[in-house]
Design an enzyme around this catalytic site. Structure first.
Site, short mmCIF file in Angstrom:
data_model
loop_
_atom_site.label_atom_id
_atom_site.label_comp_id
_atom_site.label_asym_id
_atom_site.label_seq_id
_atom_site.Cartn_x
_atom_site.Cartn_y
_atom_site.Cartn_z
CG ASP A 157 -4.30 4.71 7.38
OD1 ASP A 157 -3.09 4.56 7.65
OD2 ASP A 157 -4.86 4.12 6.43
CG HIS A 163 -1.35 3.37 4.78
ND1 HIS A 163 -2.55 2.83 5.17
CD2 HIS A 163 -0.68 2.39 4.15
CE1 HIS A 163 -2.62 1.56 4.78
NE2 HIS A 163 -1.48 1.27 4.16
CB SER A 216 -0.94 0.00 1.20
OG SER A 216 -0.22 -0.27 2.39
#
Ligand code: NAG
Ligand code: NAG
Ligand code: NAG
Ligand code: NAG
Ligand code: NAG
Ligand code: NAG
Ligand code: NAG
Length: 349
Positions: free
Chosen positions: A324, A327, A38
């Site tokens: 978040d 991340h 990600s």
């Protein structure tokens, strides 16, 4: 010592910094190719069946005025900032986007998928695109390029492209139990390093020549890890950080051996650990205020579907290192890439 002096000389020769503070590149980079998880996924997970998606607000809050794209960030991510810093383009599109045009393809795409890992079990648990499947997509991509510009031009593009490989974080989050014995951690790290070398070898076989491999980040300092395993004070989880550091030192040790066996290649080790720890420990030095929780919701646990329209965000996400609980925020990505770019340019270009 000799090697590091050599690197400094190379750096001075090649990566001169001009008056705007941007880096003057010694050669043009034709395309950027991103593989992994990600941190580099720019939207591939939008097109697969997984719960690990980020194509809804508040993700993308600061992307073109509030456009969620599937990037796990409030704005641009690490792949975008590297592409921009290398003079290629401002945004790296996801390969699975069906609306890609030829110029998108010619300047590079991301194959990365949120939740992926070196360990096949990791992508299976998280329903992400396994790293080996990302290599299959790369083969398709090469076929797409060949159709557009022919075989020789395709080889040239690959030769002058920069390949980013950022994996391993999810292996430490989901596949390595928190209480593993030291010996098991060592064996697991060795296994991950072997898998990493296999992926690099395969990228080379397919045509990649300038390959940047990210180390593991300080996994134990990710907000979610602090919340789950860091006790009442939410301290960094030392065991996870130690497992990440051991992986990094094993990888750093074996990388040059592989690189020397790949003619005409440049392989760079991108330290994704120390720059992050430095920012986490010294927020003010980087113009930040909060580095131990995310901006989304309480910042303690919220990520992917737990971070959504109903979870209010912090008032100023440019003061948060994490968007978040896993991340980096856009500013966090920018800070990291600014620190890493000179070294990457010096070792790859
Ligand atoms: C990163 O570097 C660019 C180019 O030098 C600069 O414009 C930008 O402000 C820097 N960003 C951060 C967060 O340091
Ligand atoms: C990069 O490409 C531009 C435009 O094609 C050209 O003007 C420039 O000289 C090239 N730079 C290098 C370092 O090759
Ligand atoms: C290709 O798509 C990009 C957006 O992804 C756009 O900026 C560009 O103008 C398009 N190029 C062509 C030739 O259509
Ligand atoms: C790339 O090639 C595959 C076939 O290998 C095709 O299905 C796909 O549509 C092509 N992608 C683009 C963007 O042209
Ligand atoms: C690949 O690029 C390097 C420099 O970037 C150049 O020296 C080499 O000749 C190129 N090889 C091929 C096969 O194009
Ligand atoms: C970790 O293992 C130790 C001893 O092996 C045990 O005492 C402890 O409860 C375990 N902790 C967790 C979180 O499982
Ligand atoms: C990793 O590779 C080395 C040499 O290629 C091999 O000796 C070792 O058994 C492998 N370790 C694991 C855990 O797969």
């Amino acid at each position: 010592m000799i090697v590091s002096v050599f690197k400094v000389i190379l750096f001075c020769l090649y990566a001169s910094v001009n008056s705007q503070g941007t880096i003057a590149l010694p050669q043009n980079v034709s395309a950027i190719l991103a593989f992994g998880d990600s941190f580099l996924d720019t939207g591939n997970n939008n097109y697969i069946s997984t719960v690990l998606k980020a194509n809804f607000l508040p993700y993308g809050n600061d992307f073109m005025g509030g456009k969620p794209t599937g990037r796990f960030s409030n704005g641009k991510n690490i792949a975008d900032f590297f592409a921009e810093g290398l003079g290629v383009k401002e945004f790296v599109p996801p390969y699975l986007d069906p609306s890609l045009n030829d110029s998108d393809l010619l300047t590079g795409v991301s194959f990365a998928s949120g939740g992926s890992g070196y360990d096949p079990q990791t992508a299976r648990i998280l329903s992400a695109i396994p790293i080996l499947d990302q290599l299959d997509l790369f083969k398709k991509y090469i076929g797409n390029l060949t159709k557009i510009v022919g075989e020789e031009a395709t080889m040239n593009i690959l030769n002058n492209s920069v390949t980013l490989l950022c994996v391993s974080t999810n292996d430490f989050i989901v596949s390595l139990p928190v209480n593993t014995s030291q010996n098991d951690v060592l064996n697991y790290d060795r296994k991950l390093v072997n898998l990493s070398l296999t992926v690099i070898q395969e990228l080379y076989t397919l045509g990649a020549r300038k390959i940047a491999i990210f180390s593991a980040p300080p996994v134990g300092c990710l907000p979610v890890e602090r919340t789950l395993f860091g006790g009442l004070l939410r301290t960094c989880v030392q065991k996870k950080n130690e497992a990440a550091q051991l992986f990094n030192s094993l990888l750093k040790e074996r990388l040059p051996i592989l690189a020397n066996s790949l003619p005409q290649s440049r392989v760079a080790f991108v330290d994704f650990y120390n720059p992050l720890i430095t920012v986490i420990d010294n927020p003010q030095q980087y113009g930040l205020q909060v580095t131990n929780r995310g901006c989304c919701g309480t910042g303690l646990l919220e990520f992917v579907f737990l971070c959504n329209r109903l979870t209010p965000t912090c008032p100023d996400d440019s003061k948060f290192f994490f968007f978040d609980s896993i991340h980096l925020s856009e500013i966090g990505c920018n800070i990291f890439v600014n620190q890493s770019l000179p070294g990457l340019v010096a070792s790859l270009l």
